[in-house]
Scaffold this active site. Structure first.
Site, short mmCIF file in Angstrom:
data_model
loop_
_atom_site.label_atom_id
_atom_site.label_comp_id
_atom_site.label_asym_id
_atom_site.label_seq_id
_atom_site.Cartn_x
_atom_site.Cartn_y
_atom_site.Cartn_z
N CYS A 120 0.79 -1.22 0.06
CA CYS A 120 0.10 0.01 0.15
C CYS A 120 0.94 1.35 0.01
CB CYS A 120 -0.92 -0.09 1.37
SG CYS A 120 -2.02 -1.37 1.27
N HIS A 253 -3.26 6.97 3.10
CA HIS A 253 -3.76 5.66 2.65
C HIS A 253 -5.02 5.36 2.93
CE1 HIS A 253 -4.04 1.86 1.16
NE2 HIS A 253 -3.32 1.16 2.56
N ASN A 284 -10.19 -0.06 0.21
CA ASN A 284 -8.83 0.07 0.04
C ASN A 284 -8.17 -0.62 -1.13
OD1 ASN A 284 -6.15 -0.59 0.38
ND2 ASN A 284 -6.21 -1.09 2.60
C1 LIG Z 1 -10.45 -5.23 9.63
C2 LIG Z 1 -10.75 -4.42 10.84
C3 LIG Z 1 -11.84 -3.21 9.90
C4 LIG Z 1 -11.72 -4.95 11.67
O1 LIG Z 1 -12.04 -4.09 12.68
P1 LIG Z 1 -11.63 -4.34 14.15
O2 LIG Z 1 -12.35 -3.37 14.96
O3 LIG Z 1 -10.35 -4.43 14.25
O4 LIG Z 1 -12.49 -5.81 14.34
P2 LIG Z 1 -12.02 -7.10 15.23
O5 LIG Z 1 -11.18 -7.93 14.25
O6 LIG Z 1 -11.34 -6.86 16.50
O7 LIG Z 1 -13.41 -7.84 15.38
C5 LIG Z 1 -14.19 -7.28 16.41
C6 LIG Z 1 -15.57 -8.06 16.40
O8 LIG Z 1 -16.29 -8.02 14.92
C7 LIG Z 1 -16.51 -9.26 14.30
N1 LIG Z 1 -15.98 -9.32 12.89
C8 LIG Z 1 -14.78 -9.45 12.30
N2 LIG Z 1 -15.00 -9.14 11.06
C9 LIG Z 1 -16.20 -9.12 10.72
C10 LIG Z 1 -17.14 -8.77 9.60
N3 LIG Z 1 -16.48 -8.67 8.53
N4 LIG Z 1 -18.33 -8.50 9.81
C11 LIG Z 1 -18.87 -8.52 11.06
N5 LIG Z 1 -18.33 -8.75 12.10
C12 LIG Z 1 -17.21 -9.06 12.01
C13 LIG Z 1 -15.21 -10.23 15.23
O9 LIG Z 1 -15.61 -11.54 15.14
C14 LIG Z 1 -15.47 -9.57 16.51
O10 LIG Z 1 -16.41 -9.92 17.08
P3 LIG Z 1 -16.43 -10.30 18.80
O11 LIG Z 1 -16.32 -8.97 19.35
O12 LIG Z 1 -17.64 -10.77 19.03
O13 LIG Z 1 -15.25 -11.03 19.04
C15 LIG Z 1 -9.78 -3.36 11.22
O14 LIG Z 1 -8.96 -4.35 11.98
C16 LIG Z 1 -8.73 -2.76 10.22
O15 LIG Z 1 -9.22 -1.72 9.53
N6 LIG Z 1 -7.55 -2.99 10.21
C17 LIG Z 1 -6.55 -2.50 9.51
C18 LIG Z 1 -6.92 -2.64 7.94
C19 LIG Z 1 -5.94 -1.98 7.37
O16 LIG Z 1 -5.43 -0.95 7.60
N7 LIG Z 1 -5.27 -2.73 6.28
C20 LIG Z 1 -4.64 -2.35 5.31
C21 LIG Z 1 -3.22 -1.92 5.81
S1 LIG Z 1 -2.50 -1.42 4.25
#
Ligand SMILES: CC(C)(COP(=O)(O)OP(=O)(O)OC[C@H]1O[C@@H](n2cnc3c(N)ncnc32)[C@H](O)[C@@H]1OP(=O)(O)O)[C@@H](O)C(=O)NCCC(=O)NCCS
Length: 328
Positions: A120, A253, A284
């Site tokens: 990215c 980004h 993204n």
């Molecule tokens: C991916 C992302 C949106 C997930 O959000 P988060 O707040 O970290 O979510 P978590 O993985 O901690 O999960 C939180 C809850 O949502 C649930 N969950 C995860 N993915 C889910 C989805 N797609 N839909 C619904 N629920 C989901 C999980 O099971 C968890 O449930 P629980 O609390 O009952 O255990 C976030 O971590 C993110 O944006 N990360 C960075 C991504 C990024 O920048 N990537 C590229 C870098 S180049």
């Protein structure tokens, strides 16, 4: 003694252009496969819809379209381009570099052409290299492209990636300038976090008869990006000799809207700074995200020529790069 190359005293971005695939994919089309909801995706990531490439919208095709727009915007002919740098992680052909094919399709006059792998952050790496090439004398005008077709390596059933990653291309022409137009780059890597975003070894995947999907440990990546990257952005401002209140635009980004907001908060950007929010409709797009977001701000009249913008990008590696630029 041998002669040393001599370049222009300064460089700047002369033009940008983007290509957004035709097909719009709303959250509603994705949620069933990953047991999610439109509301969860919107509140956790800020994504409302994204673009997915059709069969004909290849890495090469999207790059050529974005490049033509960038060249037009710059007022530069393809024959004036001495080097083509393509940042991508989703051109699924190891060699030759897609940059050479793109240069050929554009009708360029035998420029240097190569691909870089900085995920990215690839576009910002390309801008830093182009700045040094123009100033160092190894090229007069450089075409920098960030392009991804992430649909090919994203598992549609993976809850952590399927709703985030998307497709598109962005390009910029970097050329000589009388005044500084690209500030010092702040870049680096945290290779100890390499397993946070990765694709598997090809041979392992072939042996296991599995598709080499991209995997991401979203939560630690989120925390790393939201905290560590604010320092990197701050350092880029300092190295460019400006303070946050002298900034007009912030083009981070487009990884997650909450990361965009967290960075703006941590860097204490004043309310007057215009912030790129292309992720809402594009998802993204990895290496394409910064040039696409900048292009949209220019096209919508939010970013004006001559204004000062901070670019910052980060991703698999983990790697990052940030620099202050003058808006073309
Ligand atoms: C991916 C992302 C949106 C997930 O959000 P988060 O707040 O970290 O979510 P978590 O993985 O901690 O999960 C939180 C809850 O949502 C649930 N969950 C995860 N993915 C889910 C989805 N797609 N839909 C619904 N629920 C989901 C999980 O099971 C968890 O449930 P629980 O609390 O009952 O255990 C976030 O971590 C993110 O944006 N990360 C960075 C991504 C990024 O920048 N990537 C590229 C870098 S180049």
């Amino acid at each position: 003694m041998i002669s040393a190359p001599t370049g222009s005293p300064h460089a700047r971005i002369l033009g940008v252009g983007g290509y957004r695939p035709r097909r719009v994919v709303p959250n509603s089309e994705i949620v069933d496969l990953i047991d999610s909801s439109d509301e969860w995706i919107r509140t956790r990531s800020g994504i409302v819809e994204r673009r997915r490439a059709g069969e004909d919208e290849t890495v090469q095709m999207m790059s050529v379209a974005a490049s033509r727009k960038a060249l037009d915007h710059a007022g530069i002919g393809i024959d004036q381009i001495d080097c083509v740098v393509v940042a991508t992680v989703s051109h699924l052909r190891q060699t030759p570099a897609v940059a050479a094919l793109i240069a050929d399709e554009l009708g360029a006059d035998h420029p240097a052409a190569f691909d870089i792998s900085a995920a990215c952050a690839g576009f910002c790496h390309g801008i830093a290299m182009a700045n040094d090439m123009v100033r160092g004398g190894s090229a007069q005008n450089v075409l920098v492209i960030g392009v991804e077709r992430l649909l090919d390596i994203t598992d549609p059933h993976d809850r952590g990636t399927a709703f985030i990653f998307a497709d598109g291309a962005g390009a910029a022409v970097v050329g000589p300038s009388d005044e500084p137009g690209i500030g010092p780059v702040v870049w680096g890597s945290d290779g100890d976090k390499a397993d946070m975003i990765q694709t598997p070894d090809w041979f392992d995947a072939i042996e296991a008869k599995e598709t080499p999907w991209l995997t991401m440990d979203g939560n630690p990546v989120f925390r790393w990006a939201a905290f560590a990257m604010a320092k990197v952005g701050q350092e880029a401002l300092e190295k460019a000799g400006i303070t946050a209140d002298q900034l007009d635009c912030f083009v981070p980004h487009q990884a997650n809207m909450r990361i965009v907001d967290a960075l703006a908060r941590s860097m204490k950007l004043p309310g007057s700074v215009k912030i790129a929010r292309d992720i809402a409709t594009m998802g993204n797009t990895s290496a394409a995200s910064v040039p696409l977001a900048l292009e949209r701000m220019i096209e919508e009249g939010q970013a004006k020529s001559g204004e000062i913008a901070l670019l910052i990008a980060f991703g698999a590696g983990l790697v990052y790069a940030a620099q202050v630029v003058v808006v073309p």
